[in-house]
Design a protein around this motif. Structure first.
Motif, PDB file in Angstrom:
ATOM      1  N   ALA A 100     -96.630 -13.430 -37.717  1.00 45.11           N
ATOM      2  CA  ALA A 100     -95.679 -12.320 -37.758  1.00 45.11           C
ATOM      3  C   ALA A 100     -96.377 -10.987 -37.522  1.00 45.11           C
ATOM      4  O   ALA A 100     -95.934 -10.169 -36.703  1.00 45.11           O
ATOM      5  CB  ALA A 100     -94.959 -12.310 -39.106  1.00 45.11           C
ATOM      6  N   PHE A 101     -97.471 -10.743 -38.225  1.00 41.28           N
ATOM      7  CA  PHE A 101     -98.180  -9.474 -38.061  1.00 41.28           C
ATOM      8  C   PHE A 101     -98.876  -9.396 -36.698  1.00 41.28           C
ATOM      9  O   PHE A 101     -99.040  -8.318 -36.143  1.00 41.28           O
ATOM     10  CB  PHE A 101     -99.177  -9.271 -39.201  1.00 41.28           C
ATOM     11  N   SER A 102     -99.257 -10.537 -36.174  1.00 42.22           N
ATOM     12  CA  SER A 102     -99.829 -10.561 -34.827  1.00 42.22           C
ATOM     13  C   SER A 102     -98.799 -10.129 -33.791  1.00 42.22           C
ATOM     14  O   SER A 102     -99.086  -9.327 -32.901  1.00 42.22           O
ATOM     15  CB  SER A 102    -100.352 -11.974 -34.512  1.00 42.22           C
ATOM     16  N   GLN A 103     -97.582 -10.658 -33.905  1.00 40.28           N
ATOM     17  CA  GLN A 103     -96.519 -10.278 -32.980  1.00 40.28           C
ATOM     18  C   GLN A 103     -96.188  -8.793 -33.099  1.00 40.28           C
ATOM     19  O   GLN A 103     -95.918  -8.118 -32.093  1.00 40.28           O
ATOM     20  CB  GLN A 103     -95.263 -11.114 -33.251  1.00 40.28           C
ATOM     21  N   LEU A 104     -96.205  -8.263 -34.323  1.00 34.96           N
ATOM     22  CA  LEU A 104     -95.955  -6.835 -34.519  1.00 34.96           C
ATOM     23  C   LEU A 104     -96.959  -6.003 -33.725  1.00 34.96           C
ATOM     24  O   LEU A 104     -96.594  -5.038 -33.051  1.00 34.96           O
ATOM     25  CB  LEU A 104     -96.048  -6.492 -36.007  1.00 34.96           C
ATOM     26  N   LYS A 105     -98.234  -6.388 -33.791  1.00 28.65           N
ATOM     27  CA  LYS A 105     -99.269  -5.623 -33.098  1.00 28.65           C
ATOM     28  C   LYS A 105     -99.188  -5.791 -31.588  1.00 28.65           C
ATOM     29  O   LYS A 105     -99.546  -4.885 -30.842  1.00 28.65           O
ATOM     30  CB  LYS A 105    -100.652  -6.033 -33.613  1.00 28.65           C
ATOM     31  N   VAL A 106     -98.729  -6.942 -31.113  1.00 28.31           N
ATOM     32  CA  VAL A 106     -98.544  -7.133 -29.670  1.00 28.31           C
ATOM     33  C   VAL A 106     -97.575  -6.092 -29.132  1.00 28.31           C
ATOM     34  O   VAL A 106     -97.849  -5.397 -28.143  1.00 28.31           O
ATOM     35  CB  VAL A 106     -98.016  -8.550 -29.365  1.00 28.31           C
TER      36      VAL A 106
ATOM     37  N   SER B 124    -105.809  -3.816 -24.376  1.00 26.83           N
ATOM     38  CA  SER B 124    -106.694  -4.823 -24.966  1.00 26.83           C
ATOM     39  C   SER B 124    -106.169  -5.265 -26.326  1.00 26.83           C
ATOM     40  O   SER B 124    -106.163  -6.458 -26.665  1.00 26.83           O
ATOM     41  CB  SER B 124    -108.103  -4.243 -25.112  1.00 26.83           C
ATOM     42  N   PHE B 125    -105.708  -4.299 -27.106  1.00 25.59           N
ATOM     43  CA  PHE B 125    -105.134  -4.581 -28.418  1.00 25.59           C
ATOM     44  C   PHE B 125    -103.953  -5.545 -28.280  1.00 25.59           C
ATOM     45  O   PHE B 125    -103.835  -6.526 -29.023  1.00 25.59           O
ATOM     46  CB  PHE B 125    -104.700  -3.251 -29.036  1.00 25.59           C
ATOM     47  N   ALA B 126    -103.075  -5.277 -27.314  1.00 29.17           N
ATOM     48  CA  ALA B 126    -101.896  -6.121 -27.106  1.00 29.17           C
ATOM     49  C   ALA B 126    -102.286  -7.541 -26.712  1.00 29.17           C
ATOM     50  O   ALA B 126    -101.747  -8.526 -27.232  1.00 29.17           O
ATOM     51  CB  ALA B 126    -100.990  -5.506 -26.048  1.00 29.17           C
ATOM     52  N   VAL B 127    -103.238  -7.649 -25.782  1.00 25.30           N
ATOM     53  CA  VAL B 127    -103.640  -8.975 -25.291  1.00 25.30           C
ATOM     54  C   VAL B 127    -104.294  -9.782 -26.403  1.00 25.30           C
ATOM     55  O   VAL B 127    -103.945 -10.950 -26.642  1.00 25.30           O
ATOM     56  CB  VAL B 127    -104.602  -8.834 -24.091  1.00 25.30           C
ATOM     57  N   PHE B 128    -105.235  -9.170 -27.116  1.00 29.44           N
ATOM     58  CA  PHE B 128    -105.928  -9.906 -28.173  1.00 29.44           C
ATOM     59  C   PHE B 128    -105.013 -10.215 -29.354  1.00 29.44           C
ATOM     60  O   PHE B 128    -105.246 -11.184 -30.093  1.00 29.44           O
ATOM     61  CB  PHE B 128    -107.161  -9.129 -28.648  1.00 29.44           C
ATOM     62  N   SER B 129    -103.965  -9.410 -29.546  1.00 33.16           N
ATOM     63  CA  SER B 129    -103.034  -9.679 -30.636  1.00 33.16           C
ATOM     64  C   SER B 129    -102.288 -10.994 -30.443  1.00 33.16           C
ATOM     65  O   SER B 129    -101.808 -11.595 -31.408  1.00 33.16           O
ATOM     66  CB  SER B 129    -102.023  -8.528 -30.775  1.00 33.16           C
ATOM     67  N   LEU B 130    -102.202 -11.453 -29.189  1.00 27.76           N
ATOM     68  CA  LEU B 130    -101.568 -12.739 -28.928  1.00 27.76           C
ATOM     69  C   LEU B 130    -102.322 -13.889 -29.581  1.00 27.76           C
ATOM     70  O   LEU B 130    -101.746 -14.935 -29.898  1.00 27.76           O
ATOM     71  CB  LEU B 130    -101.479 -12.975 -27.414  1.00 27.76           C
ATOM     72  N   PHE B 131    -103.629 -13.702 -29.759  1.00 28.73           N
ATOM     73  CA  PHE B 131    -104.473 -14.764 -30.324  1.00 28.73           C
ATOM     74  C   PHE B 131    -105.021 -14.401 -31.700  1.00 28.73           C
ATOM     75  O   PHE B 131    -105.758 -15.175 -32.303  1.00 28.73           O
ATOM     76  CB  PHE B 131    -105.657 -15.045 -29.389  1.00 28.73           C
ATOM     77  N   ALA B 132    -104.660 -13.210 -32.204  1.00 23.61           N
ATOM     78  CA  ALA B 132    -105.258 -12.715 -33.446  1.00 23.61           C
ATOM     79  C   ALA B 132    -104.935 -13.606 -34.634  1.00 23.61           C
ATOM     80  O   ALA B 132    -105.779 -13.804 -35.511  1.00 23.61           O
ATOM     81  CB  ALA B 132    -104.803 -11.284 -33.718  1.00 23.61           C
ATOM     82  N   SER B 133    -103.723 -14.149 -34.680  1.00 22.58           N
ATOM     83  CA  SER B 133    -103.366 -14.984 -35.828  1.00 22.58           C
ATOM     84  C   SER B 133    -104.256 -16.214 -35.912  1.00 22.58           C
ATOM     85  O   SER B 133    -104.690 -16.613 -37.000  1.00 22.58           O
ATOM     86  CB  SER B 133    -101.894 -15.405 -35.735  1.00 22.58           C
TER      87      SER B 133
ATOM     88  N   GLN C 215     -96.378  -3.293 -30.669  1.00 18.79           N
ATOM     89  CA  GLN C 215     -96.778  -1.910 -30.928  1.00 18.79           C
ATOM     90  C   GLN C 215     -97.828  -1.437 -29.936  1.00 18.79           C
ATOM     91  O   GLN C 215     -97.711  -0.361 -29.340  1.00 18.79           O
ATOM     92  CB  GLN C 215     -97.323  -1.786 -32.356  1.00 18.79           C
ATOM     93  N   SER C 216     -98.867  -2.228 -29.759  1.00 16.26           N
ATOM     94  CA  SER C 216     -99.948  -1.817 -28.871  1.00 16.26           C
ATOM     95  C   SER C 216     -99.501  -1.782 -27.416  1.00 16.26           C
ATOM     96  O   SER C 216     -99.963  -0.929 -26.632  1.00 16.26           O
ATOM     97  CB  SER C 216    -101.161  -2.742 -29.038  1.00 16.26           C
ATOM     98  N   SER C 217     -98.597  -2.660 -27.022  1.00 21.32           N
ATOM     99  CA  SER C 217     -98.069  -2.630 -25.656  1.00 21.32           C
ATOM    100  C   SER C 217     -97.312  -1.333 -25.410  1.00 21.32           C
ATOM    101  O   SER C 217     -97.462  -0.692 -24.355  1.00 21.32           O
ATOM    102  CB  SER C 217     -97.134  -3.820 -25.413  1.00 21.32           C
ATOM    103  N   ALA C 218     -96.502  -0.933 -26.382  1.00 24.65           N
ATOM    104  CA  ALA C 218     -95.735   0.301 -26.242  1.00 24.65           C
ATOM    105  C   ALA C 218     -96.652   1.514 -26.182  1.00 24.65           C
ATOM    106  O   ALA C 218     -96.450   2.433 -25.369  1.00 24.65           O
ATOM    107  CB  ALA C 218     -94.754   0.435 -27.401  1.00 24.65           C
ATOM    108  N   ILE C 219     -97.681   1.536 -27.025  1.00 24.45           N
ATOM    109  CA  ILE C 219     -98.593   2.675 -27.058  1.00 24.45           C
ATOM    110  C   ILE C 219     -99.376   2.778 -25.755  1.00 24.45           C
ATOM    111  O   ILE C 219     -99.561   3.869 -25.202  1.00 24.45           O
ATOM    112  CB  ILE C 219     -99.550   2.574 -28.258  1.00 24.45           C
ATOM    113  N   SER C 220     -99.844   1.646 -25.229  1.00 30.01           N
ATOM    114  CA  SER C 220    -100.595   1.676 -23.965  1.00 30.01           C
ATOM    115  C   SER C 220     -99.712   2.179 -22.826  1.00 30.01           C
ATOM    116  O   SER C 220    -100.176   2.917 -21.948  1.00 30.01           O
ATOM    117  CB  SER C 220    -101.148   0.287 -23.636  1.00 30.01           C
TER     118      SER C 220
END
Length: 413
Positions: free
Chosen positions: A346-352, A74-83, A354-359
């Motif tokens: 930039a920070f949104s892409q970082l979280k995409v 969920s973190f990864a998906v929403f990070s795509l739109f977080a910015s 990171q969260s994808s790897a963690i999941s």
């Protein structure tokens, strides 16, 4: 992809001011860094310790593992739109709304079922995406404004501000896990009543912070602290390395060691950051410490008794904390230096990523051994270092050319 290196356009207005009547530009930006750092320490104190225990206390049916896996998807998906969300809401509102997800996650652990944990994890993914994009954007704006107003080196200020923030952030592991150790040690290991009491303590600490009238006004509406993505491997480490030898109560002690080393190294690494060259050296050092642990686990490590059964998990915690503290500060500083006019993106892409790897780690965990997971993580370090070094070489090459101070210069990768 075009990365703008230099520019003179105005920085984003700061988001935290002491009074609404004051100018948008803070008179004391370092004070705002202290406020932001302390607020995150309070907010993430409860969540960090809870996540460390999640795969252990909610092991039945792999509820804890699946919960965290869904959270980070969920973190990864929403990070795509977080910015976009942060631009519309503003960083301050994003930070405040983001804390509510962590409060609900702690509350759901009082009654951990598939019907409570899964919906809350989905919402927490959204909350985490906006709080971290908001944090990165705001902290970078503070650093740039301070460097410009005080005629200081931008890279050094960004490094110092990130060092303080990540050091305070890492302390949530130390404090939260000491609380875990104290509560779980006070009763029988594995006691349901003790676990419930622990989550009530965390929930109360978050709720009390909501009524705090101190200068940390940024997070007054909700409360106490969350998401330690720090190391993708951390949950597996606590479940497969710490728990078999030290028990559930020992998880708190080991992660307190992790948090202490993480905090110290975040602060030191931030102070040593001066630009791209220093970032490169420090990142390589951090990657080395992480690699040592994964090589150890994939080749020789096995649970043992006696003194070594206590020393080995704590030594691993210290090395993981060193690596995490270094990598967090330097990646944030690197993004702040390179993506001057698209910080949210930039920070949104970082979280995409990171969260994808963690999941992926959480979903793989039930079907692979600890040794296999360690080998995956070791390979990931080398794979990620390659593009990082390529990026640094391209950027340094551009800086070495004449007229790099021209704001119209771009690097095309």
């Amino acid at each position: 992809m075009a990365i703008e290196l230099m520019g003179n356009q105005e920085e984003e207005a700061p988001l935290v001011v002491a009074d609404a009547s004051e100018s948008e530009t803070p008179k004391n930006p370092t004070r705002d860094v202290h406020i932001l750092s302390c607020s995150f320490l309070l907010v993430f104190l409860a969540y960090g310790a809870a996540q460390n225990l999640e795969t252990t206390v909610n092991a039945r049916g792999n509820l804890g593992t699946v919960t965290l896996g869904i959270l980070y998807v969920s973190f990864a998906v929403f990070s795509l739109f977080a910015s976009l969300v942060v631009r519309v809401m503003g960083s301050k509102n994003a930070l405040v709304l983001g804390t509510t997800g962590y409060w609900l996650f702690i509350a759901a652990n009082l009654k951990p079922t598939w019907y409570t944990m899964i919906p809350v994890s989905l919402f927490l993914g959204f909350a985490a995406s906006i709080i971290w994009v908001g944090e990165g954007t705001y902290l970078t704006s503070l650093a740039r404004n301070h460097a410009s107003d005080s005629n200081l080196h931008e890279g050094t200020v960004i490094g110092n501000f990130n060092g303080e923030f990540w050091a305070m952030f890492a302390l949530h592991q130390f404090v939260g896990n000491l609380i875990t150790l104290a509560v779980l040690e006070s009763g029988a290991d594995g006691s349901t009543s003790n676990k419930t009491f622990l989550f009530i303590v965390f929930l109360c600490s978050m709720t009390l912070d909501a009524f705090d009238h101190s200068p940390c006004c940024l997070f007054r509406i909700t409360a106490s602290f969350c998401m330690t993505y720090v190391c993708n491997f951390r949950a597996e480490y606590t479940k497969d390395v710490v728990n078999p030898t030290l028990g559930e109560a020992g998880v708190g002690g080991a992660m307190a060691v992790y948090g202490a080393f993480d905090a110290i190294c975040s602060l030191v690494a931030g102070r040593l950051t001066s630009g791209l060259r220093s970032i490169t050296i420090i990142v390589c050092v951090g990657a080395f410490f992480q690699a040592v642990i994964f090589i150890w686990l994939s080749l020789k490590y096995s649970a043992t008794g006696g003194v070594l059964g206590i020393v080995y998990p704590l030594l691993m915690a210290a090395l993981l904390g060193i690596g995490d503290g270094v990598l967090n500060t330097q990646l944030s500083a690197l993004l702040a230096l390179l993506f001057k006019h698209d910080m949210e993106g930039a920070f949104s892409q970082l979280k995409v990523w990171q969260s994808s790897a963690i999941s992926a780690v959480f979903f793989l965990n039930p079907s692979v051994t600890l040794r296999t997971m360690a080998m995956f993580m070791l390979a990931a370090i080398f794979v990620s270092l390659a593009p990082f070094m390529y990026l640094i070489l391209k950027v340094e090459k551009a800086f070495s050319k004449p007229n790099t101070e021209d704001p119209r210069r771009y690097i095309h990768l």
